[in-house]
Design an enzyme around this catalytic site. Structure first.
Site, short mmCIF file in Angstrom:
data_model
loop_
_atom_site.label_atom_id
_atom_site.label_comp_id
_atom_site.label_asym_id
_atom_site.label_seq_id
_atom_site.Cartn_x
_atom_site.Cartn_y
_atom_site.Cartn_z
CG ASP A 211 95.79 79.96 53.35
OD1 ASP A 211 96.25 79.26 54.27
OD2 ASP A 211 96.11 79.83 52.15
CB SER A 213 99.52 78.13 57.07
OG SER A 213 98.38 77.63 56.37
CG ASN A 334 36.50 66.13 61.33
OD1 ASN A 334 35.54 65.92 62.07
ND2 ASN A 334 36.36 66.46 60.06
CD GLU A 363 34.31 66.71 65.47
OE1 GLU A 363 33.16 66.62 65.03
OE2 GLU A 363 35.21 67.37 64.93
CG HIS A 378 34.82 62.88 58.11
ND1 HIS A 378 34.88 63.64 56.98
CD2 HIS A 378 34.15 63.61 59.02
CE1 HIS A 378 34.28 64.80 57.19
NE2 HIS A 378 33.82 64.80 58.42
#
Length: 783
Positions: A211, A213, A334, A363, A378
């Site tokens: 800082d 300023s 799967n 698959e 499935h």
């Protein structure tokens, strides 16, 4: 009654000022992305009312708007959400943006909406797609084009630019009143956002230092100074100091070349070093003098030239002209499932994602469906169903976007004769010339190579008779349709669920199912047969016949008959898959199956974890082609290699691996609590033959996920480097429970480079975490 503090309402003029400031910030961010004058970006920043589609019945108008960080999209929601972040998603989380009716939702209600007004946002991981309908074709084009431009610009950023962008975004979040200034309280909030805990005294000291300023706020150049102090890298200073010119405080071409040769162990000349200065030095004066500053050196260390993974291995470099049985093949189990194997959704999107990860064997469990159309799901479970023809269309569209090498369709056939004919018809009509229907060059002696099968799709399944008879029959013209009875394999029968087992038993009146000739004839090189022992296989099996093994059976064979398994896999293909008890779609460790040369080691791609990390790490090799050549000792018929008991042989190439875990940068939070800060630690793992498997862990660093340092060294002995993988895992230490996963990176040992490297960490789903890196030093010494 508890009082609630309310922020004072802003006037219309104040709101307008804030809006203008926000727009200026957005333009600045657009400039960083190279899109400051882009019409598409301007349209996204203004926002659009669009129709969100969840199902054929659920359709709602919602406002979508690109935020001023140009990285986040905000959207309306009718739900009461826990936080404003719940109404946003990041551009970094997007996998793809697809125009038209390219998702299942849109295909189901395609007639309702003009295709040129529709688009879908595909997210990484398991997050559902976002399907939107714009009010006009022009608006849809703006969003599709704009988002793709932002994604491309973001992906092309170097690591330093990503870091700056990320920190700037955190500054914006911490700037509560949006005045582009930082108060001390906002600085404290910023520290929490960047994952580091600092005490109030340190925060105040750093704040006051910047800082200049004395205005009690940081702005413009003061924020830049704050950023510079925050991102100082002490470990980089040390390395740079060792190699830079002490008078110049910079590296000359000769200094950088010495670093490349001595530390990175690269055999490069000084021209290479000069080219790096030209490419990565930020200071124009230094670049003109062919010098490299510390900032330029850091840019180089964060660049692809310093990747841990060998850049030469990002292209196909292996011999692709050997038989298919000589390669590891990236394979999914799967593939149609997005989640678990009992109730999870099936989706064509799962095939797109698997193929997008380089998968070469997918698959499909095929069953009779309504209206004469076969379905995939499935069997005997409550998983949802998708049409076989839709899956084949998706495979055709996406099979060769990542890799040109062959895709294998592993078909588990439960269909009636009539629907088997439909399966064959769809395969032929949709895939056309992509579908392999005759042997390559009439080859009847060994499996063809990936190179010979480029752009081809193979079917794995049951087949009646010999391949030789198939050729004869095809050469004499049309043969009358015949029906064959063949043994059927059924993975569903192995599921560890009583209800499923009862359904399987009740439905199976015979051990045989009929097979239609039309389907049999398109099985060429991947004929499924029952396993009857290695002796029988060696003596009787044709090269195109292959068996599938559940993980239980496969691991038993590894323990009891590893040499026999290796011999079998030199000529035949073997497929392994997760046991039926894994109803949650968890995975097994693929390492020991790769160690005996199994090619098609199928995993559940939808499930993240260490097993998929190893899988992704292995198959990033050889240009992400999905085919990795096995070591010579797993391809030779006379090999005596046994991974359980490694003895002298060509596979013994002992190495000593030295790893120094130095530091990490910008690790993500893993706990949703606002004030939660990481306590990171790093685990270094070696996976390979049993004697090579090992892991070591650093101590944890307390309350610092922003720039933790460890400087810890580890040493590993590796006897069979061609089968080894190296995995780095970052965890969040928790003394009361299991450590939480933060990020990881896995690399084949033979693709690992020496020297200093920033490892770009991946999340659970295998996607790169923006800005998060692990800084290490690697040394490999021959024993």
């Amino acid at each position: 009654m508890q009082c609630v503090r309310r922020e004072p309402r802003r006037t219309v003029s104040e709101e307008k000022v804030l809006e203008e400031e926000s727009y200026k910030v957005a333009v600045a961010n657009g400039t960083k992305l190279g899109l400051h004058q882009d019409a598409d970006l301007q349209h996204l920043l203004k926002g659009s009312k669009m129709c969100k589609i969840k199902s054929s019945k659920w359709k709602k108008q919602r406002l979508y708007k690109l935020q001023d960080d140009c990285k986040t999209v905000w959207h309306e929601s009718s739900k009461i959400l826990k936080s404003p972040d719940s109404q946003t998603f990041s551009i970094e989380d997007i996998e793809d943006v697809r125009g038209g009716h390219q998702t299942e939702k849109f295909q189901k209600c395609a007639k309702e909406f003009p295709e040129n007004q529709c688009f879908s946002i595909i997210f990484k991981g398991k997050k559902h797609n976002l399907d939107l309908v714009a009010n006009s074709e022009k608006e849809a084009v703006h969003w599709i084009s704009g988002m793709k431009k932002i994604m491309n610009s973001s992906n092309s950023m170097n690591q330093k630019e990503k870091l700056e962008y990320w920190i700037y975004s955190c500054f914006r979040k911490a700037d509560k009143n949006k005045d582009n200034k930082m108060s001390l309280e906002e600085v404290k909030e910023f520290f929490k956002l960047v994952n580091i805990e600092v005490n109030d005294l340190y925060a105040k000291k750093l704040f006051e230092k910047c800082d200049k300023s004395k205005s009690n706020t940081l702005e413009d150049i003061e924020i830049a100074e704050f950023y510079k102090l925050l991102t100082e890298r002490e470990e980089i200073d040390v390395i740079f100091g060792q190699f830079s010119d002490k008078k110049l405080h910079m590296m000359t071409v000769s200094d950088l070349h010495r670093f490349i040769v001595e530390e990175q162990r690269q055999e490069e000349d000084e021209e290479y070093a000069a080219a790096l200065i030209e490419k990565y030095e930020l200071n124009e004066f230094a670049k003109k003098e062919k010098h490299m500053t510390k900032d330029g050196f850091l840019m180089y260390l964060l660049s692809p030239e310093c990747d841990l993974f060998n850049p030469a291995h990002k292209e196909v470099y292996m011999d692709m002209n050997q038989p298919l049985s000589h390669y590891y093949i990236s394979s999914s189990h799967n593939t149609y499932l997005m989640e678990d194997q009992l109730k999870g959704p099936s989706s064509t999107e799962a095939y797109i994602r698997a193929l997008g990860k380089g998968c070469r064997c997918v698959e499909m469990d095929c069953w009779d469906g309504p209206n004469g159309e076969p379905i995939i799901y499935h069997g005997y479970t409550l998983t949802s169903k998708i049409l076989f023809k839709d899956v084949i269309q998706v495979i055709k569209d996406h099979a060769f976007k990542v890799s040109p090498y062959p895709v294998i369709l592993s078909m588990e056939n439960h269909c009636s004769l009539e629907q088997q004919k439909v399966l064959a018809k769809h395969l032929k009509n949709i895939l056309g010339d992509m579908l392999l229907t005759i042997p390559v060059n009439g080859n009847l002696s060994e499996l063809p190579s990936p190179e010979q099968l480029k752009g081809k799709i193979l079917v794995k399944g049951k087949k009646k008779g010999k391949l030789e008879n198939h050729i004869i029959n095809n050469n004499v013209g049309d043969v009358q349709e015949e029906i064959y009875d063949v043994s059927d394999e059924d993975e569903a029968a192995e599921i560890d669920d009583e209800a499923v087992r009862n359904k399987v038993q009740n439905s199976k009146k015979s051990k045989n199912v009929a097979l239609a000739k039309a389907l049999s004839d398109i099985v060429i090189y991947c004929k499924s047969v029952h396993f009857q022992g290695f002796k029988q296989l060696v003596e009787q099996l044709a090269f195109y016949e292959m068996s599938s093994f559940s993980e239980t059976k496969a691991f038993k064979l590894v323990e009891e008959s590893a040499p026999g398994f290796i011999l079998h896999n030199t000529r035949q293909l073997s497929r392994t898959y997760p046991a039926g008890l894994r109803t949650d779609s968890s995975n097994y460790n693929p390492i020991s199956l790769w160690n005996v040369g199994c090619q098609i080691v199928a995993l559940n791609f939808q499930t993240s974890g260490a097993e998929m990390d190893l899988y992704q790490g292995k198959f990033q090799d050889n240009g992400h082609a999905g085919y990795v050549l096995k070591p010579s000792f797993l391809r030779e018929r006379n090999s005596s290699f046994d991974p359980r008991s490694v003895s002298k042989g060509k596979w013994m190439r002992p190495k000593t691996l030295h790893v120094m875990v130095i530091s990490a940068q910008q690790l993500p939070k893993v706990n949703s609590k606002k004030n939660s800060i990481l306590d990171p630690l790093v685990v270094v793992e070696v996976h390979g033959v049993t004697r090579d498997c090992d892991k070591r862990s650093t101590e944890h660093v307390t309350n610092n996920g922003f720039n933790p340092q460890w400087n810890e060294r580890f040493q590993f002995g590796i006897d069979v480097p061609e089968l080894a993988l190296l995995r780095f895992v970052v965890l969040d230490h928790d003394s009361s429970s299991r450590n939480d996963f933060v990020g990881q990176y896995t690399v084949p040992f033979t693709s690992t480079r020496k020297g200093y490297h920033h490892i770009h960490l991946l999340n659970k789903q295998g996607h790169r975490i923006p800005s998060a890196t692990l800084f290490v030093h690697i040394m490999i010494v021959d024993q």
